[in-house]
Design a protein around this motif. Sequence first.
Motif, PDB file in Angstrom:
ATOM      1  N   UNK A 194       0.855  -1.187   0.000  1.00  0.00           N
ATOM      2  CA  UNK A 194       0.000   0.000   0.000  1.00  0.00           C
ATOM      3  C   UNK A 194       0.891   1.238   0.000  1.00  0.00           C
ATOM      4  N   UNK A 195       0.716   2.059  -1.012  1.00  0.00           N
ATOM      5  CA  UNK A 195       1.547   3.260  -1.176  1.00  0.00           C
ATOM      6  C   UNK A 195       0.636   4.477  -1.137  1.00  0.00           C
ATOM      7  N   UNK A 196       1.097   5.545  -0.500  1.00  0.00           N
ATOM      8  CA  UNK A 196       0.316   6.773  -0.606  1.00  0.00           C
ATOM      9  C   UNK A 196       1.217   7.916  -1.033  1.00  0.00           C
ATOM     10  N   UNK A 197       0.595   8.867  -1.721  1.00  0.00           N
ATOM     11  CA  UNK A 197       1.342   9.963  -2.318  1.00  0.00           C
ATOM     12  C   UNK A 197       0.550  11.242  -2.093  1.00  0.00           C
ATOM     13  N   UNK A 198       1.243  12.237  -1.558  1.00  0.00           N
ATOM     14  CA  UNK A 198       0.617  13.537  -1.392  1.00  0.00           C
ATOM     15  C   UNK A 198       0.249  14.091  -2.765  1.00  0.00           C
ATOM     16  N   UNK A 199      -0.906  14.727  -2.854  1.00  0.00           N
ATOM     17  CA  UNK A 199      -1.344  15.265  -4.143  1.00  0.00           C
ATOM     18  C   UNK A 199      -1.144  16.775  -4.190  1.00  0.00           C
ATOM     19  N   UNK A 200      -0.770  17.293  -5.363  1.00  0.00           N
ATOM     20  CA  UNK A 200      -0.675  18.746  -5.505  1.00  0.00           C
ATOM     21  C   UNK A 200      -2.043  19.398  -5.312  1.00  0.00           C
ATOM     22  N   UNK A 201      -2.039  20.672  -5.003  1.00  0.00           N
ATOM     23  CA  UNK A 201      -3.296  21.413  -4.860  1.00  0.00           C
ATOM     24  C   UNK A 201      -4.119  21.293  -6.133  1.00  0.00           C
ATOM     25  N   UNK A 202      -5.395  21.110  -5.961  1.00  0.00           N
ATOM     26  CA  UNK A 202      -6.284  21.109  -7.114  1.00  0.00           C
ATOM     27  C   UNK A 202      -6.461  19.748  -7.770  1.00  0.00           C
ATOM     28  N   UNK A 203      -5.712  18.744  -7.296  1.00  0.00           N
ATOM     29  CA  UNK A 203      -5.882  17.397  -7.860  1.00  0.00           C
ATOM     30  C   UNK A 203      -7.012  16.711  -7.095  1.00  0.00           C
ATOM     31  N   UNK A 262      -4.967   0.871 -11.663  1.00  0.00           N
ATOM     32  CA  UNK A 262      -4.918   0.353 -10.295  1.00  0.00           C
ATOM     33  C   UNK A 262      -6.035   1.011  -9.488  1.00  0.00           C
ATOM     34  N   UNK A 263      -6.676   0.224  -8.646  1.00  0.00           N
ATOM     35  CA  UNK A 263      -7.681   0.805  -7.754  1.00  0.00           C
ATOM     36  C   UNK A 263      -7.002   1.832  -6.857  1.00  0.00           C
ATOM     37  N   UNK A 264      -7.637   2.975  -6.670  1.00  0.00           N
ATOM     38  CA  UNK A 264      -7.028   4.004  -5.827  1.00  0.00           C
ATOM     39  C   UNK A 264      -8.104   4.725  -5.042  1.00  0.00           C
ATOM     40  N   UNK A 265      -7.651   5.373  -3.988  1.00  0.00           N
ATOM     41  CA  UNK A 265      -8.586   6.052  -3.103  1.00  0.00           C
ATOM     42  C   UNK A 265      -7.925   7.339  -2.629  1.00  0.00           C
ATOM     43  N   UNK A 266      -8.694   8.420  -2.607  1.00  0.00           N
ATOM     44  CA  UNK A 266      -8.150   9.678  -2.088  1.00  0.00           C
ATOM     45  C   UNK A 266      -8.521   9.802  -0.614  1.00  0.00           C
ATOM     46  N   UNK A 267      -7.515  10.084   0.200  1.00  0.00           N
ATOM     47  CA  UNK A 267      -7.761  10.250   1.631  1.00  0.00           C
ATOM     48  C   UNK A 267      -7.147  11.572   2.079  1.00  0.00           C
ATOM     49  N   UNK A 268      -7.661  12.092   3.167  1.00  0.00           N
ATOM     50  CA  UNK A 268      -7.088  13.317   3.727  1.00  0.00           C
ATOM     51  C   UNK A 268      -6.379  12.993   5.022  1.00  0.00           C
ATOM     52  N   UNK A 269      -5.124  13.423   5.106  1.00  0.00           N
ATOM     53  CA  UNK A 269      -4.353  13.233   6.330  1.00  0.00           C
ATOM     54  C   UNK A 269      -3.903  14.611   6.778  1.00  0.00           C
ATOM     55  N   UNK A 270      -4.354  15.046   7.942  1.00  0.00           N
ATOM     56  CA  UNK A 270      -4.072  16.402   8.425  1.00  0.00           C
ATOM     57  C   UNK A 270      -4.397  17.443   7.353  1.00  0.00           C
ATOM     58  N   UNK A 271      -5.560  17.307   6.758  1.00  0.00           N
ATOM     59  CA  UNK A 271      -6.057  18.247   5.743  1.00  0.00           C
ATOM     60  C   UNK A 271      -5.273  18.221   4.435  1.00  0.00           C
ATOM     61  N   UNK A 272      -4.340  17.293   4.281  1.00  0.00           N
ATOM     62  CA  UNK A 272      -3.606  17.184   3.018  1.00  0.00           C
ATOM     63  C   UNK A 272      -4.133  15.969   2.263  1.00  0.00           C
ATOM     64  N   UNK A 273      -4.457  16.200   0.986  1.00  0.00           N
ATOM     65  CA  UNK A 273      -5.018  15.104   0.204  1.00  0.00           C
ATOM     66  C   UNK A 273      -3.915  14.164  -0.275  1.00  0.00           C
ATOM     67  N   UNK A 274      -4.197  12.881  -0.158  1.00  0.00           N
ATOM     68  CA  UNK A 274      -3.270  11.846  -0.622  1.00  0.00           C
ATOM     69  C   UNK A 274      -4.040  10.867  -1.493  1.00  0.00           C
ATOM     70  N   UNK A 275      -3.341  10.260  -2.442  1.00  0.00           N
ATOM     71  CA  UNK A 275      -3.919   9.124  -3.146  1.00  0.00           C
ATOM     72  C   UNK A 275      -3.256   7.869  -2.590  1.00  0.00           C
ATOM     73  N   UNK A 276      -4.076   6.838  -2.420  1.00  0.00           N
ATOM     74  CA  UNK A 276      -3.575   5.581  -1.856  1.00  0.00           C
ATOM     75  C   UNK A 276      -3.892   4.460  -2.834  1.00  0.00           C
ATOM     76  N   UNK A 277      -2.907   3.612  -3.082  1.00  0.00           N
ATOM     77  CA  UNK A 277      -3.136   2.492  -4.001  1.00  0.00           C
ATOM     78  C   UNK A 277      -2.234   1.333  -3.607  1.00  0.00           C
ATOM     79  N   UNK A 278      -2.554   0.159  -4.139  1.00  0.00           N
ATOM     80  CA  UNK A 278      -1.735  -1.028  -3.898  1.00  0.00           C
ATOM     81  C   UNK A 278      -0.997  -1.385  -5.176  1.00  0.00           C
ATOM     82  N   UNK A 279       0.295  -1.674  -5.053  1.00  0.00           N
ATOM     83  CA  UNK A 279       1.077  -2.052  -6.232  1.00  0.00           C
ATOM     84  C   UNK A 279       2.153  -3.048  -5.836  1.00  0.00           C
ATOM     85  N   UNK A 280       2.453  -3.962  -6.756  1.00  0.00           N
ATOM     86  CA  UNK A 280       3.506  -4.956  -6.526  1.00  0.00           C
ATOM     87  C   UNK A 280       4.841  -4.326  -6.904  1.00  0.00           C
TER      88      UNK A 280
END
Length: 287
Positions: A217-226, A238-256
Amino acid sequence: SPKWVWPANWSGLQKAALGGDEIASHTIDHPKFDTLSDSALRAELSRSQDTINAHIKGQKCITIAYPYCVPGNEAIDAEYYIAARGCSGQIVSKTPDDFMNISSFVCGDQGLNTVAAIESQANAAAAENGWCVYLMHGINGTEPGAYSPISQDTILATLEYLSAHPDKFWVAPFGTVARYIKERNAASVSEVSAGGDSITVQLTDKLDSSYYDVPLTVRRELPDGWDSVSVYQNHDTLASKITEIDSVRHVRFNAIPDTGNITIVKESVTGPRSQSMVSPPSKFGVH
Ligand SMILES: [Zn+2]
């Protein structure tokens, strides 16, 4: 419901393996390892592994549950297996001190024997981001002399509880969790390119990909406006999900790891894609 019944046979075990279960070793002769010569230990470690590998397709036998929870010579054990189960009755830390003697809790009439008792150890593990391993050596007490049998109803009720809380518990075969931890600790994420509306990254772990192939499971901070993104790898989505961590948006996905570049693409929801360059954030996390 149970996928197969005891006594096990190879076709039933193969079905279980295809259903996602791990078929691992408990040796052929069930000896106490600390009573064996090195050569006898090697024979016990390899014969069961070779036999399982000869019969079960689609997975490799990479872990062992020690008979009587006795490791013997762990350096020799480690020549054959990536992880092994003991039973000292403790929660394992998220990076185990010793992969060749992972603690488990004995379940059944010699240990945890109620749904509440089994659940409480899972909750204790979740509270410390740890790993809880259960040892179940016999079901329903139907095998004469089976050590510490547990009732099928207790197992099923426990599984229902765990699967009802997917955000709290990740439930997976022993060898899958061991591989995940080793991959996670060896993984690095590097940015291949970033700019415009896409970010391309590489996930590598430099481990043997023939069995270290558990998705991380990898997560990546997203630039503003994404606000909406898609994640691609080798032309697959790849299936992905956007989550907020401390008001910062991240995308989370699983990859081998080691299976090709991964590209995160900003999706335009209501209008044309922005052509402006974005400065890529540098924060990645592998969990
Ligand atoms: Zn046993």
